[in-house]
Structure formats: structure tokens, C-alpha cells
Design a protein around this motif. Structure first.
Motif, short mmCIF file in Angstrom:
data_model
loop_
_atom_site.label_atom_id
_atom_site.label_comp_id
_atom_site.label_asym_id
_atom_site.label_seq_id
_atom_site.Cartn_x
_atom_site.Cartn_y
_atom_site.Cartn_z
N ALA A 111 21.99 -12.99 99.78
CA ALA A 111 22.40 -14.23 99.10
C ALA A 111 21.48 -14.50 97.92
N VAL A 112 22.02 -15.10 96.88
CA VAL A 112 21.17 -15.59 95.80
C VAL A 112 21.05 -17.10 95.97
N ALA A 113 19.93 -17.63 95.56
CA ALA A 113 19.70 -19.06 95.72
C ALA A 113 18.83 -19.54 94.59
N ARG A 114 18.61 -20.84 94.55
CA ARG A 114 17.65 -21.36 93.58
C ARG A 114 17.00 -22.61 94.14
N GLN A 115 15.79 -22.85 93.67
CA GLN A 115 15.12 -24.10 94.01
C GLN A 115 15.61 -25.16 93.03
N VAL A 116 16.00 -26.31 93.56
CA VAL A 116 16.47 -27.40 92.69
C VAL A 116 15.66 -28.66 92.97
N VAL A 117 15.86 -29.64 92.10
CA VAL A 117 15.11 -30.89 92.21
C VAL A 117 16.09 -32.01 92.55
N ILE A 118 15.79 -32.74 93.63
CA ILE A 118 16.59 -33.92 93.99
C ILE A 118 15.79 -35.15 93.59
N VAL A 119 16.46 -36.09 92.94
CA VAL A 119 15.82 -37.37 92.59
C VAL A 119 16.78 -38.51 92.91
N ALA A 120 16.26 -39.71 92.87
CA ALA A 120 17.12 -40.88 93.06
C ALA A 120 17.85 -41.15 91.74
N GLU A 121 19.09 -41.56 91.86
CA GLU A 121 19.89 -41.91 90.67
C GLU A 121 19.17 -43.00 89.89
N GLY A 122 19.10 -42.83 88.58
CA GLY A 122 18.48 -43.86 87.74
C GLY A 122 16.96 -43.88 87.81
N SER A 123 16.36 -42.82 88.33
CA SER A 123 14.90 -42.78 88.48
C SER A 123 14.19 -42.54 87.15
N GLY A 124 14.95 -42.10 86.15
CA GLY A 124 14.31 -41.76 84.87
C GLY A 124 13.86 -40.32 84.82
N ILE A 125 13.90 -39.63 85.96
CA ILE A 125 13.56 -38.20 85.96
C ILE A 125 14.84 -37.43 85.68
N GLN A 130 14.54 -37.98 103.28
CA GLN A 130 14.46 -39.36 103.80
C GLN A 130 13.35 -40.14 103.09
N ALA A 131 12.21 -39.48 102.88
CA ALA A 131 11.09 -40.13 102.19
C ALA A 131 11.49 -40.49 100.76
N LEU A 132 12.31 -39.64 100.15
CA LEU A 132 12.80 -39.92 98.79
C LEU A 132 13.72 -41.13 98.81
N VAL A 133 14.61 -41.18 99.79
CA VAL A 133 15.54 -42.31 99.92
C VAL A 133 14.74 -43.61 100.09
N GLN A 134 13.64 -43.55 100.84
CA GLN A 134 12.82 -44.74 101.09
C GLN A 134 11.87 -45.05 99.94
N GLY A 135 11.91 -44.24 98.90
CA GLY A 135 11.07 -44.51 97.72
C GLY A 135 9.61 -44.14 97.91
N LYS A 136 9.31 -43.37 98.96
CA LYS A 136 7.90 -42.98 99.20
C LYS A 136 7.45 -41.86 98.27
N ILE A 137 8.39 -41.06 97.82
CA ILE A 137 8.09 -39.97 96.88
C ILE A 137 9.10 -40.02 95.74
N ASP A 138 8.84 -39.23 94.68
CA ASP A 138 9.68 -39.32 93.48
C ASP A 138 10.75 -38.23 93.39
N ALA A 139 10.52 -37.12 94.05
CA ALA A 139 11.46 -36.00 93.94
C ALA A 139 11.30 -35.08 95.15
N VAL A 140 12.31 -34.24 95.39
CA VAL A 140 12.22 -33.21 96.43
C VAL A 140 12.59 -31.88 95.78
N ILE A 141 11.79 -30.86 96.01
CA ILE A 141 12.16 -29.51 95.55
C ILE A 141 12.55 -28.71 96.78
N ILE A 142 13.78 -28.21 96.74
CA ILE A 142 14.33 -27.52 97.90
C ILE A 142 15.46 -26.58 97.45
#
Ligand code: GLN
Length: 249
Positions: free
Chosen positions: A114-128, A171-183
């Protein structure tokens, strides 16, 4: 003649034992192929009731069937998978595992499936909106994954929060504890679809390929896995499994 058949039969048994991997040898249950995984990684491996399902689980079952082995799946921490393979507690590690130079020092990898990639998840409207915006932000990752390794390298330990499950980082991202998730991209799509208010940046962080890890020098098993993978690619089984878990729309 009987004796000869006996010798041939036991030779065949020894061969098929060897083909099912080292971890099963010497146990009470010969013919078992032990797969170590971390079943927190949909759609590749995750729990459905008491079962572990997903693309990897199904490909592994198809490989085991071709090899005439019984598949046993062990669910452990992601960063314990390679140690378990190295110490022969598991025959193979299969966990949406990216092939990297570092890991190749410790294990051998099958052909990629399989091919894959690491992507960045952020909250909508975070400015990132791009990778450049990640500078100075706190990034959540799953411990020991390539997302963890690359992001730590680039942004430094102080800006990385490690979780044992990718979902916990989300979940930590949803709760605003962190700014982004790389996965990885496919788990990212699953987690984002389950959590309103999150988006995946268009700009990918890294491109990678998944393969199955086996103990270094276990060439019999590696060849058996590669042969089975080749057949599953050619006869369309692999695509069929993937299409049941990943929609291309
Ligand atoms: N592909 C990533 C890696 O190999 C993540 C795998 C996972 O979390 N199961 O590090």
C-alpha cells in the motif's frame, strides 16, 4: 515404502512449520502464523466487537490461507511490534507499518502492499492552512510512528505530544489541548469523519509505503509472504479487500 512416505510427510510438515514462521515453532500449536499489530488504526486494523478486522487483518488471513497456516493476531502497542518480531514472539508485524531505513536495520520488509502519506489534521478555522503554519504549534502524534519520528525531528521534542492511540491524539485536538495531529491519511479520514469540526490539510507531510516486517534473516517466511502477496495482487484479492474498506469517491 511406508518408511519413505513417512520421511516425506515429516519433511513436508517441517517445511510447512517453517513456512508458518519461527514464533510458532516449539509451541503446542504448530502451523500458526502470529501477526503482531496495533488494532487502533482504522481502516487497516481495528476492533469490531471482540474481533480485529481491517485491510491488514484480511490480507494477513489471505496470506496465511495461501501458506496453509492458521493466523493468530496479537494486539500490542505500536512501538512493541518490531521488538516482538525481533525476539520471535511474533512471526510478522503488520500494522500499516511504513518502510524506513531505521526499521530496516532491525527487521526485513516484504514487498510493499500500500502507499500512504502522513497528513495534518487541524480544527476548522484554526488559522493553520499549510505546513509552514505548524511552526511553534503543539502537534499530537501516535508514539513511535513515522508521524512521531518525522515531526520530532523537524519541530523538536517540546512541540510534540505523544499518545498511545491515534484516536487519543485526535480527541486532544477536539478538546483544544493541541493544535494539530500528524497521522496516516486513511486513519485521518476515519477520525475526521467521526469528529465534526476537523479538517485535513491538502498539503501532505510525507509519502510512504506499507509493508510486512519479519525477523532479519527469516528468508523462508519472507519469501512465502512475498509469493502470497504477489498472488493476491495478481488475482485481484488485494484490490477487492481494499475496496471494501476505502471508498475512492
Ligand atoms: N505508518 C505509520 C508508521 O509506520 C503509522 C502506523 C500505525 O500507527 N499503525 O509509523
Amino acid at each position: 515404502m511406508k518408511k519413505l512416505i513417512g520421511i516425506i510427510l515429516s519433511a513436508v510438515m517441517v517445511m510447512s512449520l517453517a513456512a508458518c514462521g519461527g514464533a510458532s515453532q516449539g509451541t503446542a500449536q504448530p502451523g500458526i502464523l502470529v501477526m503482531a499489530t496495533n488494532a487502533e488504526f482504522p481502516p487497516y486494523e481495528y476492533h469490531e466487537g471482540s474481533r480485529i478486522v481491517g485491510i491488514d487483518a484480511e490480507i494477513a488471513a489471505a496470506i496465511a490461507e495461501k501458506m496453509g497456516c492458521e493466523l493468530v493476531i496479537e494486539d500490542i502497542a505500536f512501538d512493541s511490534i518490531i521488538p516482538e518480531v525481533v525476539s520471535a514472539k511474533a512471526d510478522m508485524g503488520m500494522a500499516g507499518m511504513t518502510v524506513t531505513e531505521d526499521r530496516m536495520q532491525n527487521v526485513d520488509f516484504s514487498t510493499t502492499y500500500a502507499v500512504a502519506r502522513q497528513v495534518v489534521i487541524v480544527a476548522e478555522g484554526s488559522g493553520i492552512t499549510s505546513l509552514a503554519d505548524l511552526e511553534g504549534r503543539v502537534i499530537g502524534v501516535q508514539q513511535g510512528t513515522t508521524g512521531d519520528i518525522y515531526a520530532t525531528d523537524e519541530f523538536g521534542d517540546d512541540f510534540i505530544e505523544r499518545y498511545s492511540k491515534g484516536m487519543e491524539a485526535v480527541q486532544a485536538l477536539v478538546q483544544g489541548k493541541i493544535d494539530a495531529v500528524i497521522i496516516d491519511n486513511e486513519p485521518a479520514r476515519v477520525f475526521v469523519s467521526e469528529n465534526p469540526g476537523l479538517i485535513i490539510l491538502d498539503e501532505a507531510y510525507a509519502d510512504e509505503e506499507y509493508a510486512i516486517a519479519v525477523r532479519k534473516g527469516n528468508t523462508a517466511l519472507l519469501e512465502a509472504i512475498n509469493n502470497a502477496l504477489e498472488e493476491l495482487k495478481n488475482d485481484g484479492t488485494l484490490d477487492e479487500i481494499v475496496s471494501r474498506y476505502i471508498s475512492t469517491e
